[in-house]
Structures are given as C-alpha cells and as structure tokens.
Design an enzyme around this catalytic site. Structure first.
Site, PDB file in Angstrom:
ATOM      1  N   TRP A 313      -7.211   3.244   1.815  1.00  0.00           N
ATOM      2  CA  TRP A 313      -6.877   2.657   0.714  1.00  0.00           C
ATOM      3  C   TRP A 313      -6.927   1.124   0.698  1.00  0.00           C
ATOM      4  O   TRP A 313      -5.791   0.788   1.851  1.00  0.00           O
ATOM      5  CB  TRP A 313      -5.585   3.241   0.449  1.00  0.00           C
ATOM      6  CG  TRP A 313      -5.562   3.187  -1.158  1.00  0.00           C
ATOM      7  CD1 TRP A 313      -6.139   2.331  -2.099  1.00  0.00           C
ATOM      8  CD2 TRP A 313      -4.942   3.754  -2.102  1.00  0.00           C
ATOM      9  NE1 TRP A 313      -5.261   2.356  -3.824  1.00  0.00           N
ATOM     10  CE2 TRP A 313      -4.711   3.167  -3.140  1.00  0.00           C
ATOM     11  CE3 TRP A 313      -3.558   4.812  -2.136  1.00  0.00           C
ATOM     12  CZ2 TRP A 313      -3.501   3.599  -4.999  1.00  0.00           C
ATOM     13  CZ3 TRP A 313      -2.611   5.102  -3.387  1.00  0.00           C
ATOM     14  CH2 TRP A 313      -2.750   4.846  -3.996  1.00  0.00           C
ATOM     15  N   CYS A 314      -7.875   0.296  -0.115  1.00  0.00           N
ATOM     16  CA  CYS A 314      -6.650  -1.171  -0.302  1.00  0.00           C
ATOM     17  C   CYS A 314      -7.127  -1.650   1.090  1.00  0.00           C
ATOM     18  O   CYS A 314      -7.801  -1.810   1.856  1.00  0.00           O
ATOM     19  CB  CYS A 314      -5.666  -1.073  -0.870  1.00  0.00           C
ATOM     20  SG  CYS A 314      -4.952  -2.594  -1.726  1.00  0.00           S
ATOM     21  N   VAL A 315      -5.826  -2.016   1.858  1.00  0.00           N
ATOM     22  CA  VAL A 315      -6.066  -2.999   2.558  1.00  0.00           C
ATOM     23  C   VAL A 315      -5.807  -2.343   3.662  1.00  0.00           C
ATOM     24  O   VAL A 315      -6.772  -2.890   4.184  1.00  0.00           O
ATOM     25  CB  VAL A 315      -4.633  -3.479   3.468  1.00  0.00           C
ATOM     26  CG1 VAL A 315      -4.432  -4.075   5.079  1.00  0.00           C
ATOM     27  CG2 VAL A 315      -4.457  -4.579   1.627  1.00  0.00           C
TER      28      VAL A 315
END
Length: 580
Positions: A313-315
């Site tokens: 997820w995300c970073v």
C-alpha cells in the site's frame, strides 16, 4: 493612484488595493487576531500574485463582481428582503453552516454570505494568476488555507452554535473547551477521537498471530489460519512505512488482514519499526534489503513455498516496486504476483502534496531532518491534514475548543493520530529521487541494492487498486504503471479516497468500483470504457489472487518454524511505539 474604470492599472498599486479591501472585509467578522494572520498571509500571497499581474483585467472583474454582490447583500439586510434567493450559498457538502441560525438570523446570514463572497473573490483572483504550475498550485492552496482559517464558524463571537451552547451550559462548554485545548497542547496535536477508547491488541489489531522474525527495520507477523486448509502460496502484506500497519487490521468487521485469513490465505505482514535518531542512516536500500527481502525470505521458509504473493500500500507499494525491479535483474522469481493499493510509481503528478514539494522547501526540510535524524511524524501528519483542513483541522478546533466537546471513538482517526517517523536517509532519498526528480520511471536511472533497475523488467501479474477521490496518489497518476511495467496489470478503480476507498469491507458491500477498461490509450479512455460494479472491491481482488495462490493444503498447526519461532503475540512491540 492611477485608475481606469473601477480599478488601478499599476500592478503593485492593484495588489495593495486588493489587500486593503480584503482586509476590511475580513475585519467585519474576524477581529484583530485574524487581521494579524491576514498580514502574514498577504506577505507571501502578494509576492506570488504580483508576478502574475501582466493583465489585471480578471482581478478587476472579480473585485467589481464582489462589490456588486456586497451591495445586493446589504440591500437585502437593510430592507429585510427575504424573498429573493441568497446572494451567496455554501457549496454542496459544506457542513459548516448547517445550524438554522445561519439562515434565519439576519445578522448571521449576512456574516455567512459576506464570508462566502470574500472567499469567492479571493479564489477567483488566485485562479486568475498567470504563474508557473508549481507557484500556481501553491498560491491556490495557501489561499484555500487562509479562507478556511478565516471562516466565521471558527470564532466564538461569530458562531451562533458556540454562543447558544455557552448560554445553555452557563459557560461550562467554554471551560471544557479550555481544558481540551490545554490537554492538546500537552500532546502537541489536535485530538480527533477519544483515544482512551482504543488499545492495540485489545480492540484494534486483534487478528490472532505471532511475531516470528525481527531485525532493526521490521517485525514479521504470521497470522493464525482460521480454516483447516490454506493455499500453498502465502500472502505477504507490506504496509507503508510512513504509517502504522494496523490501518489494515482495525477491528474484526473492517480488517483486511482478517479478510485475507478468512479467504484461506496463509497470511504474513511486515510491521515497520518507528525510527528514532539512532536509525537516521536507514536508507531506501535498507528498507528494501532488510525489510522486504528479509520478509520474503522468512515467508518462503516458514510456508515451504518457493513463490509468494504480495500486497502493498502507498509507499509500501513504491518500495515493493523497486524490490521487484531488483529481483527481476537478479532473475529472482520468489514473488508470483503483486497487488498495489493506491501506489505511485510515476511521480509526475503527486497530487495535492505538490504544494509542499519544490527545491527550496525540500532543502529547508532536509536540513531540519538531518539535524534531528528523522522526519517527525507529527509534521508529516499536519501536512496531510492540511490537504483537508476543514474536515481534519477546523471542525475539531470548533467542536473541541469552542464547544467543549470530546470527539467520539473512531478507529481510523485513532490510527491517523498515531504517527510514525521517517529516517533521515530514507526520507531524503524518497523525496528527491521520487518526487523531485521522478527517477523511478526512468530505466536504469536508479541503483537499488547494487542493481540498476527498470520497472519495464517486472513481468509478474499485478493488481492495481486506485481510488477516484485520492488526493495523495491521484488515480490517473497511478494508472501510468500500466504503461511502464512490463507485466499484465489488472487495474481497478475504487470509489472514495486514499484510506476509505481501500478500507471498504466486503461484509458492508458499500460504494462501488470500476473494472475492465481498455488500456493503452490513457486513463480517461480506460474510465470511459470501464464497467461499474456495485459494492466492495475486496471480493474482486480475492478472486484474482485465488487464481494465483496454488492449491489447498493442510493449514499449519503452529505459527513460525524451527528457524523462526514465535517471539511475541501480534500485533508485536514495534507498532506500539508512539512518538507522543
């Protein structure tokens, strides 16, 4: 002052005129404190705006429209005219002026409409500035911040709900608000939820499991299977290192981790360490090698499978993409498929965060981060909250401090307040190489763990989930992975935003998502040709990963293995470290 028509023709004189007139407007309802704030705002605002006034015609029109509207507003107030439509109305979804006094009381109605007219004028002038994209975004963003801060709802003297509550409680609400304010001063942040209502491991992050491995970067959690069988290929979840993992394991009814376990997945999860100054030298390479690669190694060893599926997820997804590119160079086929949730790999459009990202601001923050050894999670949280200041800042100022209310329990907001630090070396690399230089999408432009990487060499099946209202990882920017990865990508667009769009439990069957758009002709064409499906995207993903999970085998009787025995119960100790 030289004028032509209704306004000055000299740009600097025009700026001064706008500043003076707008200051007068705001003084009508905001008082001396707001006037001081306005002077600080105009110092930076006019510096940008002056450069844009090659042709002030649009600004003059905005002033003229404002003056006309103010005249009509005054006329309605003085004549008591209530039959005509309001001169200004809040935008749909603006919850600040819901109390009936804002419409039925002439004085408050005037204050509301005068503020909205001033807001509209400032917004129009900012939008009419002829600046570079970067400066234009900053001008519009900080104009919005100032407008939001100056709302009459934010001041006790001009908020009828606050005054009425003070009368009803004989002043107790104001005393309670002061207590809340002092308590938040002690914490150094605004309380968004009743934090006493939650405890990790008791009513948050309760999915049963054990920490089976740890080093200076991560703890690895192995979750207990719920059924008698699991798929041969395990699922390794890699959350963002910027936030704590339990957003994916809140409560049983909205836990993505528990959902994975229920689907028969042998589930593992990375819990990142919350760094201090002692970990300032932890680099992007360290998070890949000591974080992701070690988690992959242990997951394979414990499960007995030579291939695994990942969810990031995300970073965490950006880290995973670089890890996959390294593995492609090394001919390492340990990962069979990869799921990316709201993940940027092309940073040409970083969304609303662009207002914080330019050479000057980054260099300033780098100096501060290098001295401290880490980027303080509180500062990071404040930046994210500013992107939705009315919802995540000012509503709590009003309710907590002016009305003296205690915010109700809310698991996502508890998580949102539980910030994490970023090590200096990792942050500096991330902000420069990804956001400023956008090097990740350039073949062989970055060297990670000793390998020149190319996203085009990633050939495994990938599932990309983006969300249509995401202001942190805009979906059209995340869609660019379909053009840079060398693999087959299943792209899915969910409703809502960066967090709520991901945490959309299948049991609730809420919202909707889009699938099966045509790739190869850009994001807009994909959306135009996509199919809308009602409900949560979770079952769609579960079916996708099931086809890549192998056959069913008997579930492990114990967690971990001889080489990686349980260390402590989930959620582990790393996630419990707070920066308060």
């Amino acid at each position: 002052m030289a004028t032509k028509g209704n306004g000055p023709t000299d740009p600097q004189e025009f700026i001064n005129y706008v500043s003076q007139e707008t200051s007068k407007m705001l003084e009508n309802f905001s008082g001396k404190g707001a006037e001081d704030m306005f002077s600080q705002f105009t110092k930076s605002w006019t510096e940008l705006a002056t450069r844009s006034l090659q042709d002030p015609t649009l600004w003059m029109r905005a002033i003229a429209d404002y003056q006309t509207a103010q005249f009509n507003l005054w006329r309605n107030l003085l004549t008591g005219n209530t039959t005509e439509a309001p001169v200004a109305e809040p935008e749909r979804g603006d919850r600040r002026f819901q109390a009936e006094e804002w419409s039925t009381n002439p004085i408050y109605d005037y204050i509301k409409q005068s503020y909205l007219l001033s807001s509209k004028m400032l917004t129009q002038m900012a939008e009419s500035a002829n600046l570079s994209d970067q400066d234009q975004n900053k001008l519009e963003f900080y104009t919005r911040q100032f407008i939001d801060a100056m709302s009459p709802t934010n001041f006790a003297a001009t908020n009828p709900e606050v005054l009425q509550q003070a009368l009803d409680t004989k002043g107790q609400s104001l005393l309670d608000g002061m207590k809340n304010l002092l308590a938040d001063f002690e914490k150094g942040r605004i309380s968004m939820t009743d934090e006493s209502a939650f405890t990790l491991g008791e009513n948050l992050a309760t999915t049963e499991g054990s920490v089976i491995f740890q080093n200076d970067v991560i703890q690895l959690i192995h979750y207990k299977p719920e059924g008698e069988q699991v798929y041969t290929r395990p699922t390794l979840i890699i959350p963002p290192s910027i936030n704590k993992f339990y957003i994916l394991d809140l409560q049983p009814h909205n836990s993505f981790v528990k959902y994975c376990v229920e689907q028969g997945q042998n589930t593992f999860l990375v819990s990142w360490r919350n760094p201090t100054s002692e970990q300032s030298n932890l680099s992007w390479d360290d998070l890949v090698s000591e974080g992701i690669f070690e988690a992959v190694r242990v997951t394979k060893e414990v499960s007995g499978s030579d291939k695994i599926n990942t969810v990031s997820w995300c970073v965490g997804g950006t880290l995973t993409a670089t890890a996959l590119a390294v593995m492609a160079k090394r001919k390492d086929t340990s990962i069979a498929s990869a799921t990316f949730l709201t993940t940027l790999t092309d940073f040409s459009d970083p969304g609303d965060l662009c207002v914080f990202i330019d050479d000057y601001q980054v260099k300033q923050l780098e100096q501060k981060v290098s001295q401290a050894g880490f980027l303080n999670g509180r500062e990071l949280a404040t930046s994210f909250n500013m992107l939705r200041s009315n919802d995540l800042i000012w509503s709590y100022v009003v309710n907590n401090y002016l009305k003296g209310q205690t915010p109700p329990p809310f698991d996502i907001l508890y998580w949102n307040s539980d910030s994490t630090n970023l090590p200096a070396a990792m942050y500096t690399y991330y902000i420069n190489k990804m956001y400023l230089e956008n090097k990740l999408v350039e073949p062989n432009a970055l060297e990670i763990c000793g390998e020149k990487i190319d996203l085009g060499e990633i050939k495994i099946p990938c599932y990309f989930l983006s969300t249509i209202e995401d202001h942190i990882a805009p979906w059209k920017a995340t869609f660019k992975a379909t053009e840079t990865f060398g693999s087959e990508i299943e792209f899915v667009l969910g409703a809502s935003g960066h967090v709520a769009g991901v945490i959309n439990p299948a049991s609730k069957n809420r919202r909707n998502y889009w699938v099966k758009g045509e790739q190869g002709q850009g994001a807009d064409h994909w959306f135009e040709t996509s199919e809308k499906v009602e409900g949560s995207w979770w079952p769609n993903w579960a079916e996708w990963v099931r086809r890549r999970a192998g056959k069913k085998v008997d579930a492990p009787k114990t967690l971990g293995s001889k080489e990686n025995k349980p260390i402590e119960a989930a959620p582990g100790s790393y996630v419990k470290v707070r920066i308060d």
